[in-house]
Motif scaffolding. Structure first.
Motif, PDB file in Angstrom:
ATOM      1  N   PHE A   1       0.819  -1.206   0.000  1.00 44.62           N
ATOM      2  CA  PHE A   1       0.000   0.000   0.000  1.00 44.62           C
ATOM      3  C   PHE A   1       0.858   1.263   0.000  1.00 44.62           C
ATOM      4  CE2 PHE A   1      -2.555  -3.282   2.045  1.00 44.62           C
ATOM      5  CZ  PHE A   1      -3.775  -3.147   1.394  1.00 44.62           C
ATOM      6  N   ARG A   2       0.326   2.280  -0.640  1.00 38.89           N
ATOM      7  CA  ARG A   2       0.800   3.654  -0.474  1.00 38.89           C
ATOM      8  C   ARG A   2      -0.127   4.303   0.543  1.00 38.89           C
ATOM      9  NH1 ARG A   2       0.775   2.854  -6.173  1.00 38.89           N
ATOM     10  NH2 ARG A   2       2.843   3.097  -7.142  1.00 38.89           N
ATOM     11  N   ARG A   3       0.438   4.900   1.557  1.00 39.09           N
ATOM     12  CA  ARG A   3      -0.372   5.499   2.616  1.00 39.09           C
ATOM     13  C   ARG A   3      -0.650   6.965   2.291  1.00 39.09           C
ATOM     14  NH1 ARG A   3       0.995   5.735   9.049  1.00 39.09           N
ATOM     15  NH2 ARG A   3      -1.084   5.222   9.822  1.00 39.09           N
ATOM     16  N   ILE A   4      -1.934   7.301   2.173  1.00 40.10           N
ATOM     17  CA  ILE A   4      -2.353   8.660   1.831  1.00 40.10           C
ATOM     18  C   ILE A   4      -2.992   9.293   3.062  1.00 40.10           C
ATOM     19  CG2 ILE A   4      -3.648  10.091   0.219  1.00 40.10           C
ATOM     20  CD1 ILE A   4      -1.702   8.260  -1.191  1.00 40.10           C
ATOM     21  N   GLY A   5      -2.423  10.396   3.529  1.00 38.55           N
ATOM     22  CA  GLY A   5      -2.963  11.084   4.700  1.00 38.55           C
ATOM     23  C   GLY A   5      -3.780  12.295   4.289  1.00 38.55           C
ATOM     24  N   PHE A   6      -5.023  12.364   4.746  1.00 39.81           N
ATOM     25  CA  PHE A   6      -5.904  13.505   4.505  1.00 39.81           C
ATOM     26  C   PHE A   6      -5.972  14.332   5.781  1.00 39.81           C
ATOM     27  CE2 PHE A   6      -7.175  10.588   1.215  1.00 39.81           C
ATOM     28  CZ  PHE A   6      -7.597  11.387   0.163  1.00 39.81           C
ATOM     29  N   LEU A   7      -5.490  15.552   5.724  1.00 39.17           N
ATOM     30  CA  LEU A   7      -5.486  16.416   6.899  1.00 39.17           C
ATOM     31  C   LEU A   7      -6.755  17.261   6.917  1.00 39.17           C
ATOM     32  CD1 LEU A   7      -3.971  17.477   9.388  1.00 39.17           C
ATOM     33  CD2 LEU A   7      -2.947  19.215   7.888  1.00 39.17           C
ATOM     34  N   ILE A   8      -7.520  17.148   8.013  1.00 45.12           N
ATOM     35  CA  ILE A   8      -8.755  17.918   8.156  1.00 45.12           C
ATOM     36  C   ILE A   8      -8.690  18.750   9.432  1.00 45.12           C
ATOM     37  CG2 ILE A   8     -10.068  16.183   6.884  1.00 45.12           C
ATOM     38  CD1 ILE A   8     -11.277  15.262   9.541  1.00 45.12           C
ATOM     39  N   TYR A   9      -9.628  19.663   9.571  1.00 41.32           N
ATOM     40  CA  TYR A   9      -9.692  20.555  10.727  1.00 41.32           C
ATOM     41  C   TYR A   9     -11.111  21.097  10.796  1.00 41.32           C
ATOM     42  CZ  TYR A   9      -8.797  23.441   6.664  1.00 41.32           C
ATOM     43  OH  TYR A   9      -8.858  23.985   5.415  1.00 41.32           O
ATOM     44  N   PRO A  10     -11.535  21.715  11.893  1.00 48.24           N
ATOM     45  CA  PRO A  10     -12.910  22.204  12.017  1.00 48.24           C
ATOM     46  C   PRO A  10     -13.299  23.145  10.874  1.00 48.24           C
ATOM     47  CG  PRO A  10     -11.843  22.260  14.145  1.00 48.24           C
ATOM     48  CD  PRO A  10     -10.772  21.914  13.142  1.00 48.24           C
TER      49      PRO A  10
ATOM     50  N   PRO B   1      -7.480  -5.177  -8.043  1.00 46.79           N
ATOM     51  CA  PRO B   1      -7.577  -6.647  -8.129  1.00 46.79           C
ATOM     52  C   PRO B   1      -8.490  -7.116  -9.253  1.00 46.79           C
ATOM     53  CG  PRO B   1      -8.835  -5.826  -6.255  1.00 46.79           C
ATOM     54  CD  PRO B   1      -8.046  -4.668  -6.784  1.00 46.79           C
ATOM     55  N   ARG B   2      -9.442  -6.296  -9.666  1.00 51.40           N
ATOM     56  CA  ARG B   2     -10.354  -6.677 -10.741  1.00 51.40           C
ATOM     57  C   ARG B   2      -9.702  -6.611 -12.112  1.00 51.40           C
ATOM     58  NH1 ARG B   2     -12.900  -5.379  -6.371  1.00 51.40           N
ATOM     59  NH2 ARG B   2     -14.914  -6.314  -5.881  1.00 51.40           N
TER      60      ARG B   2
ATOM     61  N   ASP C   1      -0.166  -7.279  -7.583  1.00 56.14           N
ATOM     62  CA  ASP C   1       1.240  -7.167  -7.208  1.00 56.14           C
ATOM     63  C   ASP C   1       1.677  -5.709  -7.116  1.00 56.14           C
ATOM     64  OD1 ASP C   1       0.856  -6.828  -9.947  1.00 56.14           O
ATOM     65  OD2 ASP C   1       2.893  -7.465 -10.446  1.00 56.14           O
ATOM     66  N   GLU C   2       0.778  -4.785  -7.439  1.00 54.79           N
ATOM     67  CA  GLU C   2       1.102  -3.358  -7.370  1.00 54.79           C
ATOM     68  C   GLU C   2       0.565  -2.764  -6.071  1.00 54.79           C
ATOM     69  OE1 GLU C   2       0.469  -1.082 -11.019  1.00 54.79           O
ATOM     70  OE2 GLU C   2      -0.071  -2.978 -11.989  1.00 54.79           O
TER      71      GLU C   2
ATOM     72  N   LEU D   1      -0.701   4.497 -11.148  1.00 53.44           N
ATOM     73  CA  LEU D   1      -1.246   3.222 -11.639  1.00 53.44           C
ATOM     74  C   LEU D   1      -1.587   3.207 -13.123  1.00 53.44           C
ATOM     75  CD1 LEU D   1      -3.647   2.547  -8.625  1.00 53.44           C
ATOM     76  CD2 LEU D   1      -1.367   1.587  -8.996  1.00 53.44           C
ATOM     77  N   GLY D   2      -1.466   4.344 -13.785  1.00 56.02           N
ATOM     78  CA  GLY D   2      -1.691   4.364 -15.222  1.00 56.02           C
ATOM     79  C   GLY D   2      -3.118   4.679 -15.618  1.00 56.02           C
ATOM     80  N   ARG D   3      -3.303   4.740 -16.932  1.00 56.11           N
ATOM     81  CA  ARG D   3      -4.567   5.186 -17.521  1.00 56.11           C
ATOM     82  C   ARG D   3      -5.699   4.187 -17.309  1.00 56.11           C
ATOM     83  NH1 ARG D   3      -7.039   9.823 -18.791  1.00 56.11           N
ATOM     84  NH2 ARG D   3      -8.094   9.802 -20.782  1.00 56.11           N
TER      85      ARG D   3
END
Length: 282
Positions: A22-31, A53-54, A59-60, A202-204
């Protein structure tokens, strides 16, 4: 496997192999952040995970999505809907692939020195940093946009350029990339930016599948340009933009409205006679 076949495979007959990297994506939020700045891009990455997977591409690396805030728990957005932050951003020292900073009308996060300092400290530890909409103000406060070419919501572009004169602000872009710093225009432009990030990773093939699932353009007409045309709707008939400005300046009663339309839609409306060239405001 052909793309169309995969798109029709809603219930595979055999169990799908799981993604293990996995690539870890962090979404920063605030009030009072803008909920669409979070949910739109987040869904792009989520559906990329759905399609990998579909297409047999287990493997990516997929995506692991993390909602970050100053304190874990519910965070009330501008619309009143709450988003649950799963972790405190201050507990994250490394391990993020991409940091995405949401925007909001008042961008309250820019006034939190600790939050801004965390963004500044994290920037060199991630592969890329992105802001959605007015989240650019937080990146600017962290010093990440100095002498860079960026964009933000068109309503706030002048304010960003005025407050940070070293930044080159272009409000005509859906999104901009300068090095590993990405900025997007207002609200739904975050989806366009997220699709671009997925395509880089991941490409087109996967990007098209995600766009079809979300029923959005993989690339909007006009490409990255956020060229909008203003057209005034008036019960009494058509009038020009100049007339509207004059009436407003003279304290006149303005019963008209403006709608924002994309260049592609404008071309179609012109072709079928529902929009005249005199209605353009350049």
């Amino acid at each position: 496997m052909k793309e169309d076949s995969a798109m029709n495979m809603l219930a595979p007959s055999q169990p799908l192999q799981e993604i293990t990297k996995f690539r870890r994506i962090g979404f920063l939020i605030y009030p009072n952040c803008e909920i669409c700045d979070v949910c739109g891009p987040l869904d792009v990455f989520h559906f990329a995970d759905y399609w990998l997977p579909r297409f047999g591409r287990t493997d990516e690396p997929g995506y692991q999505l993390v909602i970050l805030a100053a304190t874990p728990g519910p965070v009330r957005t501008h619309s009143g809907i709450e988003i649950v932050a799963t972790q405190s951003c201050y507990d994250i020292k490394d391990g993020l692939d991409t940091l995405i900073v949401s925007g909001g009308i008042n961008v309250e996060g820019k006034d939190d020195p600790a939050l801004v300092e965390w963004v500044r400290a994290m920037a060199p530890r991630v592969r890329r940093v992105a802001s959605i909409c007015t989240g650019a103000f937080i990146l600017a406060a962290a010093g990440l946009l100095n002498h860079r070419h960026v964009t933000t919501h068109w309503m706030f572009s002048e304010a960003l350029a005025t407050k940070y004169p070293s930044i080159q602000v272009d409000s005509n872009l859906l999104f901009a990339r300068d090095g590993n710093i990405y900025t997007s225009g207002g609200i739904t432009a975050g989806i366009d930016l997220a699709l671009t990030l997925v395509e880089e990773d991941l490409g087109r093939e996967i990007t098209l599948a995600v766009a079809r699932t979300m029923v959005v353009f993989p690339r909007r007409p006009g490409g990255r340009k956020n060229l909008c045309l203003r057209h005034r709707c008036d019960r009494e008939g058509e009038s020009t933009d100049a007339e509207h400005r004059g009436g407003a300046a003279n304290g006149g009663n303005d019963s008209g409205r403006y709608i924002m339309i994309t260049r592609g839609l404008a071309a179609w409306l012109l072709a079928i006679g529902l929009l005249t060239s005199s209605a353009y405001a350049h």
